[in-house]
Design an enzyme around this catalytic site. Structure first.
Site, PDB file in Angstrom:
ATOM      1  N   LEU A 617       0.732  -1.020   0.051  1.00 37.71           N
ATOM      2  CA  LEU A 617       0.189   0.175  -0.361  1.00 37.71           C
ATOM      3  C   LEU A 617       0.936   1.106   0.032  1.00 37.71           C
ATOM      4  O   LEU A 617       0.796   2.074  -1.034  1.00 37.71           O
ATOM      5  CB  LEU A 617      -0.668  -0.022   0.716  1.00 37.71           C
ATOM      6  N   ASP A 618       1.693   1.480   1.280  1.00 33.98           N
ATOM      7  CA  ASP A 618       2.011   2.827   1.045  1.00 33.98           C
ATOM      8  C   ASP A 618       3.837   2.332   1.865  1.00 33.98           C
ATOM      9  O   ASP A 618       4.269   2.036   3.414  1.00 33.98           O
ATOM     10  CB  ASP A 618       1.595   3.434   2.288  1.00 33.98           C
ATOM     11  N   PRO A 619       4.343   2.063   0.951  1.00 30.29           N
ATOM     12  CA  PRO A 619       4.931   1.874   0.031  1.00 30.29           C
ATOM     13  C   PRO A 619       4.015   0.660  -1.192  1.00 30.29           C
ATOM     14  O   PRO A 619       4.300  -0.092  -0.977  1.00 30.29           O
ATOM     15  CB  PRO A 619       6.756   1.772  -1.175  1.00 30.29           C
TER      16      PRO A 619
END
Length: 976
Positions: A617-619
């Site tokens: 997701l993030d990253p």
């Protein structure tokens, strides 16, 4: 400096003594090879010059030596001893080394008998072969010693019965099974030295210099005698001036077999210091004694009875423990670890046995500066030892503790270790020489030991190792096909994906890859039940249990896979990547690219392997979606007009489940969230570069983050996320001097998070080092305040309330007091924590205690769902320079009964990326993220796949005068 062997030197250099042996062509010949040049610290040798001279004189052998400038003994010493330099050792009957022979230099062909003209005899190789546990990466080596090996590898068939013999030092034992040739003592010596130095460096990082800073690194001192001399000088200084008072008594805990080689090595080094032996039961009183004698170094040799009991409370009993390890538990984390300054581990570990110290238990060891894990069982007895370190970089940090896990410790004492080793090995070398001569061997016990240590002889595996034949055959089958089809084609057989780990994000990964039935999925976990639940609905998926410490099992799984996905904790990724490089398998992970992973880039490129990271997701999705937005601008030639890039992402409880303190809930250890609240940040905002120190982060928050299209009832605030500026290069944006005015990546939270967290900080809750002891959770706030102010706080509710009011901002007091009562952290709130686990007895810093409590008090309850929000805003100068075009992208995902939002947004991208790799669409190699050159199929495939599953990014473009930056600037200045 080249490490390659040079051509044989002339007689003028060897001298008359060497020349005499050049004529002994019928002698039994011993070859001493150089070690693998890639092992840069391997300077040991099994035969020092003195032993060479002894064997030449006593046994009349011929000794050949491969020249190597790295070896601890210079080549001239061997020449003086009567040896000859030889580049290949091809004439040698017995070839000796330390570690396994590099395959390109391995000679296994038979050679003429030294005593019977016209007859040939098999060659003998002696080494630590690293084959006897089924190590996949060395099955090619073992194959060379088995029937058909030479024909398979070179096309030259070896006559039956003349296949080379492989002897492994590790299998040389006495009649009772005790090893007789080893480096254990020197591992203990070097491990103790490196551990003491790691402790000293950690204390220095914390602002305290100690006499242990002068401990010599073993590889920098010529001999062990010189090391001992320096240690005695340090010991005299400690006896005279003591250790630093601020550290309290220096207490070293040592584990390992009583009178074992490793333990003896450790204790022999510590004995050079002014030590005082203590018992485990003495540790609590000693550690808390303000008047302890600091002119002593206290050493506790911790044996299993002192910290291991049966789960029913019965005492440790050795034979029962080894027969029924699952019936025992370790109390090392509570009885020993909290009182140690340094822990030196020499105890071995095997799957199924209790661990000495787990990752979750490490915070209990509040005095601990360093751990020296001499055993180096990766992911084993000390769970967070996730990789071996090197002599160049001997330590890594875990939770503020320096961890030393060098796996070639004896190599740092090459001279002393080599001489001691050769004395142990001498009897076996002599027995082999007499065998080749056809003479009677008087040392019959040595002959029997050699037979027991012969992994392969006459083309066959020794009794008890027959199972290795299947591994060799599997390697040969794979090798035959590797040159034709490195990755099986779709249609020939199902491609196989190995998923390592069965944690919270694994479900969507398994469902996506196994759901169509076109891919075989293997889920490998140390918790078999979890893996079995993940695969229960899929015919093309299976579960298996594996411990990451079982290298042979892990390598076997990786060797049989086409693509490997690691969903393990981040520290495990580099060791998995190492194995993927060895087996030429591609790897996919969702984690940030760590420095350790990045260092593998060149090797991965050389092996034609992709190590794909940052695809969660993030990253992950954030990178892919940002790249897609920017690609559109590149096509239209407008990247030079980019003025601003802002990205915020957050994983939160859904609004209906967020009516709790902090507006936040935890599905993993809260320590990371608490730690992030004190991390510094750097970003560019409205043309001004801003650096926010960690102590100001919570005060420098963004009170309003206007996420485009978010639901009206939901307000978000934001915190800057570490250093945003490297992403200017990652996203190929204009530099600030080229017109970029804003570059900011941040974390989303519900309104009120930062102010309440700042109140917690003002009350001393986030203190990471000073331990406190509490007997109940309602006493937590009082003890944290006492530690913060060094002043007593009465235990009644009114006094605690008054103290809290003094330390938090007036406009934050009501919300803070309400939160403390809700969490059960002040007197009078006992009912709020009726089902909460009791606080630990050992002293812990307030930050660690709070993390333990929040993990329970703010956990997700059955039926509750989470929320993921990701938002980008890209501001581009409008044509003509009037106003700006605002490009936005937004992702909003809610969890459901099948999977959490976090699991879907991390697990799905990993699976979608793996499908692109399997299909051969990804040309990138080495260590990279999803937007690297050659990885277009990754970011495009992930975004398209998410869109098909109705969790895609919603993109909009509008022309306005101002973007999000104005709101963020005003909010930041108002908060400050």
């Amino acid at each position: 400096m080249t490490l390659a062997c040079r051509a044989p030197i002339s007689l003028s250099r060897t001298g008359a003594r060497s020349a005499r042996h050049l004529s002994l062509k019928s002698s039994v010949t011993i070859g001493l090879r150089q070690e693998d040049p890639e092992r840069v610290w391997e300077r040991r040798t099994p035969l020092p010059p003195a032993m060479v001279a002894k064997l030449i004189e006593k046994e009349g052998v011929r000794v050949l030596v491969q020249e190597c400038e790295r070896r601890v003994f210079p080549i001239d010493d061997y020449i003086h001893a009567g040896a000859e330099i030889h580049p290949t050792l091809e004439p040698a009957h017995v070839v000796m080394g330390i570690k396994e022979t590099p395959l390109k230099t391995l000679v296994t062909s038979p050679l003429p008998s030294p005593v019977v003209p016209g007859r040939h005899v098999p060659r003998t190789h002696i080494m630590f072969s690293h084959t006897i546990k089924g190590q996949e990466y060395n099955m090619q080596l073992l194959s060379r010693f088995l029937k058909g090996g030479d024909a398979f590898h070179s096309g030259v068939k070896c006559p039956p019965g003349l296949e080379a013999r492989l002897i492994d030092y590790e299998l040389l034992t006495d009649e009772n099974g005790k090893r007789t040739v080893m480096f254990g003592f020197f591992a203990g010596v070097a491990g103790a030295l490196e551990s003491l130095l790691a402790m000293a460096h950690k204390h220095l990082q914390n602002g305290v210099a100690s006499p242990f800073l002068y401990i010599p690194r073993p590889q920098t001192v010529p001999s062990l005698d010189d090391i001992r001399s320096q240690l005695r000088g340090i010991g005299s200084s400690i006896a005279k001036y003591g250790t630093p008072k601020s550290l309290g008594p220096c207490i070293i805990g040592v584990t390992g077999q009583d009178n074992g080689n490793v333990t003896d090595g450790v204790m022999s080094i510590l004995a050079e210091l002014p030590i005082q032996r203590v018992k485990v039961e003495d540790l609590p009183a000693l550690a808390s004694n303000p008047d302890a004698d600091l002119s002593k170094v206290y050493v506790a040799h911790c044996l299993p009875p002192s910290y291991i009991t049966r789960t029913d409370g019965s005492p440790y009993e050795r034979s029962d423990y080894y027969a029924n390890p699952g019936s025992y538990q370790s109390h090392f984390h509570s009885r020993v670890a909290p009182y140690l300054t340094l822990f030196i581990n020499g105890a071995g570990w095997a799957p199924g046995f209790p661990r000495l110290l787990t990752t979750a238990q490490l915070p209990l060891a509040t005095r601990l500066a360093a751990i020296g894990d001499i055993s180096c069982d990766i992911g084993g007895g000390i769970e967070f030892v996730t990789r071996a370190t090197t002599l160049s970089e001997p330590t890594f940090d875990v939770g503020g503790v320096a961890v030393m896990s060098v796996d070639i410790l004896p190599a740092s004492l090459p001279r002393d270790a080599s001489m001691a080793f050769s004395n142990m090995a001498e009897r076996y070398v002599r027995a082999l020489v007499k065998e080749y001569k056809g003479e009677r061997v008087e040392d019959e016990e040595a002959l029997r030991a050699i037979e027991r240590a012969s992994v392969a002889k006459d083309g066959k595996l020794k009794e008890g190792l027959g199972w290795l034949g299947d591994k060799v055959n599997a390697w040969r089958v794979h090798a035959r096909g590797a040159s034709v089809a490195p990755m099986p084609a779709v249609g020939s057989r199902k491609q196989r994906v190995l998923i390592l780990g069965s944690g919270m994000v694994a479900g969507p990964t398994v469902d996506e890859l196994a759901g169509r039935g076109d891919i075989e999925v293997v889920v490998a976990s140390n918790v078999l039940g979890e893996a079995q639940r993940l695969v229960a609905e899929h015919d093309s998926a299976k579960a298996t249990q594996v411990d990451m410490n079982n290298h042979a099992a892990v390598q076997s799984l990786i060797g049989q896979a086409d693509v490997v996905i690691s969903l393990l904790p981040v520290p495990f990724h580099p060791s998995v990547a190492e194995l993927c490089i060895q087996h030429k398998k591609h790897l996919v992970t969702a984690s940030y690219i760590s420095p350790t992973m990045k260092a593998l880039h060149d090797r991965a490129v050389g092996a034609d392997v992709l190590l794909l990271n940052e695809i969660g997701l993030d990253p992950g999705i954030d990178h892919c979606s940002a790249h897609a937005m920017l690609e559109h601008l590149r096509v239209t030639g407008r990247t030079r007009d980019i003025l601003s890039f802002v990205s915020f992402c957050g994983g939160l409880p859904a609004p209906e489940s967020a009516n709790v303190p902090l507006g936040y809930k935890f599905s993993w250890n809260p320590r990371g969230v608490l730690r992030a609240a004190s991390e510094s940040a750097r970003f560019l905002l409205d043309g001004k570069m801003r650096t926010v120190p960690g102590e100001m982060l919570l005060k420098s928050y963004f009170p309003d983050v206007p996420v485009a299209g978010s639901e009206n009832a939901v307000r978000f605030e934001g915190l800057a996320n570490r250093d945003s500026m490297p992403y200017v290069e990652t996203y190929r944006l204009p530099k600030p001097e080229e017109g970029l005015q804003t570059m900011l990546r941040g974390t989303l939270r519900y309104s009120g998070f930062a102010r309440l967290m700042q109140s917690f900080k003002d009350l001393g809750f986030l203190e990471p080092t000073k331990p406190v002891t509490i007997d109940s959770w309602p006493a937590f706030t009082r003890h944290a305040l006492q530690s913060l102010t060094n002043s007593p706080v009465p235990s009644d509710e009114a006094s605690v309330l008054a103290a809290v009011r003094q330390h938090v901002a007036p406009d934050a007091f009501d919300a803070t007091w309400t939160a403390l009562r809700h969490l059960g952290l002040v007197p009078g709130s006992e009912s709020a924590v009726i089902d909460s686990p009791q606080p630990p007895r050992a002293p812990l810093p307030p930050a660690d205690l709070l993390a333990l409590h929040l993990a329970h008090a703010l956990r997700y309850l059955p039926g509750e769902r989470d929320l993921v929000v990701l938002a980008h805003e890209l501001v581009v100068r409008a044509a003509g320079g009037s106003g700006a075009d605002i490009y936005t992208a937004r992702l909003v995902v809610y969890g459901d009964e099948r999977a959490s939002a976090m699991a879907r947004t991390v697990g799905l991208p990993v699976a979608l990326a793996a499908r692109q790799v399997l299909a051969g669409r990804v040309g990138a190699r080495g260590v990279c993220g999803p937007t690297a050159s050659g990885a277009d199929a990754v970011w495009k495939g992930v975004l398209e796949g998410l869109e098909e599953r109705k969790i895609g990014m919603l993109e909009e473009v509008r022309t306005v005068r101002f973007g999000m930056t104005d709101v963020l600037v005003k909010g930041l200045e108002g908060a400050a």
